[in-house]
Design a protein around this motif. Structure first.
Motif, PDB file in Angstrom:
ATOM      1  N   THR A 154      98.476  18.423 -16.116  1.00  0.00           N
ATOM      2  CA  THR A 154      98.287  20.306 -15.837  1.00  0.00           C
ATOM      3  C   THR A 154      98.567  21.398 -15.763  1.00  0.00           C
ATOM      4  O   THR A 154      98.299  22.901 -15.484  1.00  0.00           O
ATOM      5  CB  THR A 154      97.986  20.059 -14.148  1.00  0.00           C
ATOM      6  OG1 THR A 154      99.491  19.470 -13.816  1.00  0.00           O
ATOM      7  CG2 THR A 154      97.121  19.137 -13.849  1.00  0.00           C
ATOM      8  N   ILE A 164      95.625  23.747  -9.814  1.00  0.00           N
ATOM      9  CA  ILE A 164      95.957  22.583 -10.391  1.00  0.00           C
ATOM     10  C   ILE A 164      95.017  21.323  -9.729  1.00  0.00           C
ATOM     11  O   ILE A 164      94.837  22.083  -8.515  1.00  0.00           O
ATOM     12  CB  ILE A 164      97.459  22.233  -9.703  1.00  0.00           C
ATOM     13  CG1 ILE A 164      97.511  20.763  -9.980  1.00  0.00           C
ATOM     14  CG2 ILE A 164      97.542  22.153  -8.283  1.00  0.00           C
ATOM     15  CD1 ILE A 164      99.452  20.011  -9.915  1.00  0.00           C
ATOM     16  N   SER A 166      92.203  18.233  -9.916  1.00  0.00           N
ATOM     17  CA  SER A 166      91.377  17.165 -10.555  1.00  0.00           C
ATOM     18  C   SER A 166      89.711  16.379  -9.369  1.00  0.00           C
ATOM     19  O   SER A 166      89.655  17.494  -8.386  1.00  0.00           O
ATOM     20  CB  SER A 166      92.427  15.830 -10.036  1.00  0.00           C
ATOM     21  OG  SER A 166      92.586  15.436  -9.673  1.00  0.00           O
TER      22      SER A 166
END
Length: 297
Positions: A154, A164, A166
């Motif tokens: 990241t 940051i 996902s």
């Protein structure tokens, strides 16, 4: 004791080898890179240079050993990651049968119990089951949780987008985390004790935190206290992985793994067994390592 380690001198195999050598044991490390031979020997170990795809080579190295540590090493040069994992697993299985080795510690993963829809975890889970099907083996399948070190991917996202994230879950979701050093500690204890029989599963974890906490702790460590966690869609995660240069099977596998984390599929067995973090490296400890790498990048 004579131990054989796969994984060259990576983040787990190197500290594992150091502990076994320090305890006075004979350690051989398998590596495909001849340039690593001197580094291996400097650890006090013997280097066996060859490919983990070569079952005859592996069987020769395994023969006469008391125990072997098996892991499928990463190889980002291949275009079909699952096929490569299966090829390595098949070579391991043939070598185990040929060599007569019967004490095995396998690096598996949290989520290996599922057997499907877990991306790169699927094949290490399949290796677990194939080892179990071989009669007379004593096996410990180590199932670490999500590696802290995966968060290094990241870095560019943080630097260029100021976020940051996902596709593994929103900021309130919890992730079970593991440091490679804690995996090495558990693997060393299992190998040094060598008191396991039959098929066994051992979970390894260092911490459990929400993604909001991951963002806050990492952000504070790198001087970005307002760093937000962003929950990407699967489509965004897949496209981001491709843009980062990953081959399609890697990008698809990691996206699938993230989806299965988000849907709660991969951590269920750990939670149902009432497992608890036993590792020494907490998120705040890893954040210091992350900060050093972040500044150097």
């Amino acid at each position: 004791m004579k131990y054989i380690l796969t994984g060259s001198i990576g983040n787990i195999s190197k500290p594992l080898a150091q502990q076994l050598v320090a305890a006075g044991h004979d350690v051989t490390i398998i590596s495909s890179n001849a340039d690593r031979q001197s580094d291996i020997e400097n650890l006090g170990a013997t280097a066996a240079i060859g490919s983990v795809l070569d079952a005859e080579f592996l069987a020769h190295v395994f023969t006469g050993a008391d125990a072997v540590y098996l892991m499928v090493p990463p190889n980002f040069t291949v275009t079909d990651w699952p096929a490569y994992q299966r090829e390595v697993a098949d070579a391991f299985l043939r070598a185990v049968k040929t060599s007569g080795i019967n004490n095995i510690v396998q690096l598996s993963s949290i989520g290996a119990h599922v057997g499907h829809s877990a991306g790169p975890i699927d094949e290490v889970g399949n290796l677990e089951r194939k080892l179990e099907a071989i009669g007379g083996l004593n096996v410990v399948a180590l199932r670490p949780s999500y590696f802290y070190t995966n968060l290094y991917t990241t870095t560019d996202m943080i630097k260029h987008a100021g976020i940051i994230g996902s596709n593994m879950g929103d900021s309130s979701a919890e992730i079970i985390l593991t440091h490679p050093a804690d995996i090495a500690d558990v693997a060393a204890k299992v190998l040094l004790d060598l008191d396991f029989k039959g098929q066994n599963v051992k979970y390894i974890s260092s911490d459990i935190r929400t993604f909001a906490e991951v963002a806050a702790v990492i952000g504070n460590a790198i001087g970005k206290p307002d760093l937000p966690w962003v929950n990407f869609t699967d489509e965004q995660a897949l496209e981001g992985a491709k843009q980062a240069g990953l081959h399609e099977t890697f990008a698809e596998g990691f996206t699938q793994m993230g989806k299965s984390f988000r849907e709660g599929l991969l951590q269920t067995d750990y939670l149902e067994r009432n497992e608890k973090p036993q590792g020494k490296v907490k998120l705040e400890d890893f954040a210091k390592e992350f900060a050093l790498a972040f500044q150097a990048n």
